[in-house]
Scaffold this motif. Structure first.
Motif, PDB file in Angstrom:
ATOM      1  N   TRP A  70       0.834  -1.200   0.000  1.00  0.00           N
ATOM      2  CA  TRP A  70       0.000   0.000   0.000  1.00  0.00           C
ATOM      3  C   TRP A  70       0.867   1.248   0.000  1.00  0.00           C
ATOM      4  CZ3 TRP A  70      -4.346   1.734  -1.438  1.00  0.00           C
ATOM      5  CH2 TRP A  70      -4.812   2.981  -0.999  1.00  0.00           C
ATOM      6  N   ASN A  71       0.658   2.101  -0.993  1.00  0.00           N
ATOM      7  CA  ASN A  71       1.358   3.363  -1.125  1.00  0.00           C
ATOM      8  C   ASN A  71       0.557   4.228  -2.094  1.00  0.00           C
ATOM      9  OD1 ASN A  71       2.141   2.359  -3.792  1.00  0.00           O
ATOM     10  ND2 ASN A  71       3.656   1.119  -2.680  1.00  0.00           N
ATOM     11  N   GLU A  72       1.052   5.401  -2.377  1.00  0.00           N
ATOM     12  CA  GLU A  72       0.317   6.316  -3.255  1.00  0.00           C
ATOM     13  C   GLU A  72       0.227   5.782  -4.682  1.00  0.00           C
ATOM     14  OE1 GLU A  72      -1.516   9.037  -2.637  1.00  0.00           O
ATOM     15  OE2 GLU A  72      -1.199   8.445  -0.555  1.00  0.00           O
TER      16      GLU A  72
ATOM     17  N   THR B 220      -3.362   3.633  -8.724  1.00  0.00           N
ATOM     18  CA  THR B 220      -3.701   2.499  -9.585  1.00  0.00           C
ATOM     19  C   THR B 220      -5.154   2.080  -9.373  1.00  0.00           C
ATOM     20  OG1 THR B 220      -1.416   1.691  -9.559  1.00  0.00           O
ATOM     21  CG2 THR B 220      -3.120   0.112 -10.176  1.00  0.00           C
ATOM     22  N   LEU B 221      -5.574   2.014  -8.104  1.00  0.00           N
ATOM     23  CA  LEU B 221      -6.967   1.677  -7.801  1.00  0.00           C
ATOM     24  C   LEU B 221      -7.916   2.714  -8.384  1.00  0.00           C
ATOM     25  CD1 LEU B 221      -6.720   0.482  -4.081  1.00  0.00           C
ATOM     26  CD2 LEU B 221      -7.353  -0.900  -6.054  1.00  0.00           C
ATOM     27  N   HIS B 222      -7.531   3.982  -8.252  1.00  0.00           N
ATOM     28  CA  HIS B 222      -8.369   5.051  -8.793  1.00  0.00           C
ATOM     29  C   HIS B 222      -8.511   4.919 -10.310  1.00  0.00           C
ATOM     30  CE1 HIS B 222     -10.136   9.010  -9.305  1.00  0.00           C
ATOM     31  NE2 HIS B 222      -9.179   9.307 -10.182  1.00  0.00           N
ATOM     32  N   GLN B 223      -7.395   4.644 -10.985  1.00  0.00           N
ATOM     33  CA  GLN B 223      -7.431   4.512 -12.445  1.00  0.00           C
ATOM     34  C   GLN B 223      -8.226   3.271 -12.870  1.00  0.00           C
ATOM     35  OE1 GLN B 223      -6.345   6.610 -14.695  1.00  0.00           O
ATOM     36  NE2 GLN B 223      -5.177   8.024 -13.418  1.00  0.00           N
ATOM     37  N   LEU B 224      -8.020   2.152 -12.175  1.00  0.00           N
ATOM     38  CA  LEU B 224      -8.737   0.926 -12.523  1.00  0.00           C
ATOM     39  C   LEU B 224     -10.241   1.102 -12.348  1.00  0.00           C
ATOM     40  CD1 LEU B 224      -6.466  -1.861 -10.958  1.00  0.00           C
ATOM     41  CD2 LEU B 224      -6.903  -1.472 -13.392  1.00  0.00           C
ATOM     42  N   ASN B 225     -10.645   1.755 -11.278  1.00  0.00           N
ATOM     43  CA  ASN B 225     -12.072   1.967 -11.060  1.00  0.00           C
ATOM     44  C   ASN B 225     -12.646   3.005 -12.010  1.00  0.00           C
ATOM     45  OD1 ASN B 225     -13.360   0.467  -8.600  1.00  0.00           O
ATOM     46  ND2 ASN B 225     -11.270   0.946  -7.973  1.00  0.00           N
ATOM     47  N   GLY B 226     -11.786   3.880 -12.529  1.00  0.00           N
ATOM     48  CA  GLY B 226     -12.243   4.811 -13.553  1.00  0.00           C
ATOM     49  C   GLY B 226     -12.510   4.115 -14.873  1.00  0.00           C
ATOM     50  N   ILE B 227     -11.743   3.045 -15.138  1.00  0.00           N
ATOM     51  CA  ILE B 227     -11.935   2.281 -16.374  1.00  0.00           C
ATOM     52  C   ILE B 227     -13.098   1.318 -16.234  1.00  0.00           C
ATOM     53  CG2 ILE B 227     -10.873   0.589 -17.931  1.00  0.00           C
ATOM     54  CD1 ILE B 227      -8.159   1.821 -17.162  1.00  0.00           C
ATOM     55  N   HIS B 228     -13.127   0.578 -15.128  1.00  0.00           N
ATOM     56  CA  HIS B 228     -14.170  -0.427 -14.910  1.00  0.00           C
ATOM     57  C   HIS B 228     -14.339  -0.640 -13.413  1.00  0.00           C
ATOM     58  CE1 HIS B 228     -16.814  -3.699 -15.353  1.00  0.00           C
ATOM     59  NE2 HIS B 228     -16.390  -4.153 -16.519  1.00  0.00           N
ATOM     60  N   SER B 229     -15.437  -0.139 -12.864  1.00  0.00           N
ATOM     61  CA  SER B 229     -15.637  -0.181 -11.413  1.00  0.00           C
ATOM     62  C   SER B 229     -16.022  -1.559 -10.899  1.00  0.00           C
ATOM     63  CB  SER B 229     -16.725   0.822 -11.013  1.00  0.00           C
ATOM     64  OG  SER B 229     -17.960   0.502 -11.638  1.00  0.00           O
ATOM     65  N   ARG B 230     -16.206  -2.518 -11.783  1.00  0.00           N
ATOM     66  CA  ARG B 230     -16.606  -3.849 -11.345  1.00  0.00           C
ATOM     67  C   ARG B 230     -15.468  -4.859 -11.370  1.00  0.00           C
ATOM     68  NH1 ARG B 230     -22.661  -4.779 -14.012  1.00  0.00           N
ATOM     69  NH2 ARG B 230     -23.658  -2.997 -12.993  1.00  0.00           N
ATOM     70  N   ILE B 231     -14.262  -4.406 -11.674  1.00  0.00           N
ATOM     71  CA  ILE B 231     -13.121  -5.315 -11.655  1.00  0.00           C
ATOM     72  C   ILE B 231     -12.860  -5.741 -10.211  1.00  0.00           C
ATOM     73  CG2 ILE B 231     -10.658  -5.576 -12.108  1.00  0.00           C
ATOM     74  CD1 ILE B 231     -10.917  -3.476 -14.284  1.00  0.00           C
ATOM     75  N   PRO B 232     -12.938  -7.039  -9.896  1.00  0.00           N
ATOM     76  CA  PRO B 232     -12.667  -7.471  -8.514  1.00  0.00           C
ATOM     77  C   PRO B 232     -11.178  -7.342  -8.199  1.00  0.00           C
ATOM     78  CG  PRO B 232     -13.079  -9.377  -9.918  1.00  0.00           C
ATOM     79  CD  PRO B 232     -13.334  -8.162 -10.766  1.00  0.00           C
ATOM     80  N   ILE B 233     -10.879  -6.692  -7.087  1.00  0.00           N
ATOM     81  CA  ILE B 233      -9.492  -6.416  -6.707  1.00  0.00           C
ATOM     82  C   ILE B 233      -9.276  -6.833  -5.260  1.00  0.00           C
ATOM     83  CG2 ILE B 233      -7.744  -4.616  -6.391  1.00  0.00           C
ATOM     84  CD1 ILE B 233      -9.229  -2.991  -8.535  1.00  0.00           C
TER      85      ILE B 233
ATOM     86  N   PRO C 279      -8.079   0.635   3.376  1.00  0.00           N
ATOM     87  CA  PRO C 279      -7.832   2.073   3.227  1.00  0.00           C
ATOM     88  C   PRO C 279      -8.742   2.765   2.218  1.00  0.00           C
ATOM     89  CG  PRO C 279      -6.218   0.838   1.977  1.00  0.00           C
ATOM     90  CD  PRO C 279      -7.070  -0.181   2.681  1.00  0.00           C
ATOM     91  N   VAL C 280      -9.520   2.006   1.453  1.00  0.00           N
ATOM     92  CA  VAL C 280     -10.400   2.594   0.439  1.00  0.00           C
ATOM     93  C   VAL C 280     -11.821   2.099   0.655  1.00  0.00           C
ATOM     94  CG1 VAL C 280      -8.571   2.854  -1.276  1.00  0.00           C
ATOM     95  CG2 VAL C 280      -9.862   0.729  -1.182  1.00  0.00           C
ATOM     96  N   ASP C 281     -12.774   2.832   0.088  1.00  0.00           N
ATOM     97  CA  ASP C 281     -14.172   2.457   0.245  1.00  0.00           C
ATOM     98  C   ASP C 281     -14.792   1.952  -1.050  1.00  0.00           C
ATOM     99  OD1 ASP C 281     -14.205   4.804  -1.157  1.00  0.00           O
ATOM    100  OD2 ASP C 281     -15.489   5.910   0.246  1.00  0.00           O
ATOM    101  N   TYR C 282     -13.940   1.519  -1.991  1.00  0.00           N
ATOM    102  CA  TYR C 282     -14.464   0.931  -3.221  1.00  0.00           C
ATOM    103  C   TYR C 282     -15.121  -0.413  -2.895  1.00  0.00           C
ATOM    104  CZ  TYR C 282     -11.409   4.319  -5.574  1.00  0.00           C
ATOM    105  OH  TYR C 282     -10.797   5.471  -5.996  1.00  0.00           O
ATOM    106  N   SER C 283     -16.312  -0.633  -3.412  1.00  0.00           N
ATOM    107  CA  SER C 283     -17.038  -1.866  -3.102  1.00  0.00           C
ATOM    108  C   SER C 283     -16.401  -3.092  -3.736  1.00  0.00           C
ATOM    109  CB  SER C 283     -18.493  -1.748  -3.585  1.00  0.00           C
ATOM    110  OG  SER C 283     -18.545  -1.524  -4.986  1.00  0.00           O
ATOM    111  N   ASN C 284     -15.572  -2.899  -4.757  1.00  0.00           N
ATOM    112  CA  ASN C 284     -14.965  -4.034  -5.456  1.00  0.00           C
ATOM    113  C   ASN C 284     -13.571  -4.384  -4.922  1.00  0.00           C
ATOM    114  OD1 ASN C 284     -14.043  -1.530  -6.533  1.00  0.00           O
ATOM    115  ND2 ASN C 284     -13.231  -2.581  -8.320  1.00  0.00           N
ATOM    116  N   VAL C 285     -13.140  -3.714  -3.839  1.00  0.00           N
ATOM    117  CA  VAL C 285     -11.804  -3.947  -3.292  1.00  0.00           C
ATOM    118  C   VAL C 285     -11.917  -4.678  -1.955  1.00  0.00           C
ATOM    119  CG1 VAL C 285      -9.671  -2.891  -2.462  1.00  0.00           C
ATOM    120  CG2 VAL C 285     -10.854  -1.918  -4.444  1.00  0.00           C
TER     121      VAL C 285
ATOM    122  N   ILE D 211       2.930  -6.498  -7.856  1.00  0.00           N
ATOM    123  CA  ILE D 211       3.711  -6.327  -6.624  1.00  0.00           C
ATOM    124  C   ILE D 211       4.388  -4.972  -6.654  1.00  0.00           C
ATOM    125  CG2 ILE D 211       5.502  -7.289  -5.159  1.00  0.00           C
ATOM    126  CD1 ILE D 211       5.110  -9.966  -6.579  1.00  0.00           C
ATOM    127  N   SER D 212       4.006  -4.124  -5.701  1.00  0.00           N
ATOM    128  CA  SER D 212       4.592  -2.793  -5.604  1.00  0.00           C
ATOM    129  C   SER D 212       5.759  -2.818  -4.632  1.00  0.00           C
ATOM    130  CB  SER D 212       3.528  -1.796  -5.121  1.00  0.00           C
ATOM    131  OG  SER D 212       4.100  -0.525  -4.915  1.00  0.00           O
TER     132      SER D 212
END
Length: 331
Positions: free
Chosen positions: A122-124, A129-142, A153-159, A185-186
């Protein structure tokens, strides 16, 4: 022997299930008893069950009620026993729900989905990356794996958050790595570069050991570890320091280039880079001819990959050969 096996199986069930089964048993038992004791007031077995359910739920419609002393005695027993079990059941259910919710938020639960993306660390960079992925497709399971965080650390329903050391099999299995599609892997930049790369490669080895064909993208900080990451099975290697130095060098040569590059990449949101195989229709044509042809399909050709070599914006007369891959940007 069979009775003891049934009892052992029952005791292994979750407490909520055990209490629910016991409450149902009491309802069916007292429903049958009242039907036998007062057949005139409870003409069917179903009427007895209905009365038992209404009684233990403390609703008390009054459409059925015992009239004999023995019937009322069984009614009092049902109230004393059944209501207690039903109350205990709902308390247990509420407790289990809260416990499960807390386990989910604190990363103690396991993920049971398939075809998901696993992000390690977890880092910026991961946040973006999560922000960009959810901008492309909010239903991608992560699934996000990190051992330093206390909560998601996030409130995305798919994370889904998994707390644990990503080098341990138990942590990776809780993230359902054997059913995942991609692992990213970050690098942990709270460590020095050498130790960060060692942790990255160790995580990669653990992941490949559990699923050898998993597509793995790793971030490497030092050039010396690129070969080791390749040996460990990395499918793609992101050289963060090299990318940063490239941007800084271009900013020195051309002032303002870093902001321009950032705007350019940000404007690609919703679009994507992709390699496509050259078709018989492309083979033998020039790079310029392929650009014009792909533009009609709303794809922008920016380069050619030939074996291990890549040619970005080659000469217009560059000829496309068999087995070449075309690097495009498309919607």
């Amino acid at each position: 022997m069979r009775l003891s096996n049934v009892l052992i199986s029952y005791l292994r069930l979750p407490i909520v299930v055990r209490v629910a089964l016991l409450a149902l048993f009491i309802i069916f038992l007292f429903g049958a008893i009242i039907h036998v004791v007062e057949p005139d007031n409870f003409p069917s077995y179903f009427d007895g069950i209905w009365w038992a359910i209404v009684t233990v739920s403390t609703v008390g419609y009054g459409d059925f009620s015992p009239s004999t002393y023995i019937g009322r005695i069984f009614g009092m027993l049902l109230i004393l026993v059944g209501v207690g079990f039903m109350t205990f059941y709902f308390v247990s259910l509420s407790t289990a729900t809260v416990t499960r919710q807390n386990s989910f938020l604190e990363g103690k639960a396991s993920y049971n989905g398939k075809k998901h993306i696993i992000l390690v660390g977890w880092n910026e960079r991961i946040r973006e990356t999560l922000h960009q992925l959810n901008g492309i497709h909010s239903r991608i399971p992560i699934v996000l794996i990190d051992e330093t965080l206390d909560n998601n650390p996030v409130d995305y329903s798919n994370v889904t958050f998994i707390k644990g050391n990503p080098t341990y099999d138990d942590t990776l299995l809780r993230a359902s790595i054997t059913d995942a599609d991609i692992l990213i892997i970050s690098a942990d930049q709270s460590k020095n570069e050498v130790n960060a790369d060692m942790a990255t490669i160790l995580t990669l080895i653990a992941a490949k050991g559990l699923k050898p064909n998993l597509y793995c993208i790793v971030e490497v900080l030092t050039n010396n570890q690129i070969l080791n990451a390749t040996r460990a099975g990395a499918d793609e290697i992101i050289q963060t320091n090299k990318l940063s130095s490239f941007v800084m060098t271009n900013s020195i040569v051309s002032h303002g280039m870093s902001a321009t590059l950032l705007v350019m990449l940000d404007n690609l949101a919703g679009n994507k880079f992709e390699y496509i195989k050259s078709t018989p229709n492309h083979i033998g044509k020039t790079y310029q001819a392929c650009i014009n042809e792909l533009l009609e399909e709303e794809m922008l050709l920016i380069g050619i990959k030939r074996g291990d070599e890549s040619f970005i914006n080659p000469s217009p007369s560059f000829t496309i050969l068999d087995a070449d891959e075309l690097l495009i940007i498309k919607h």
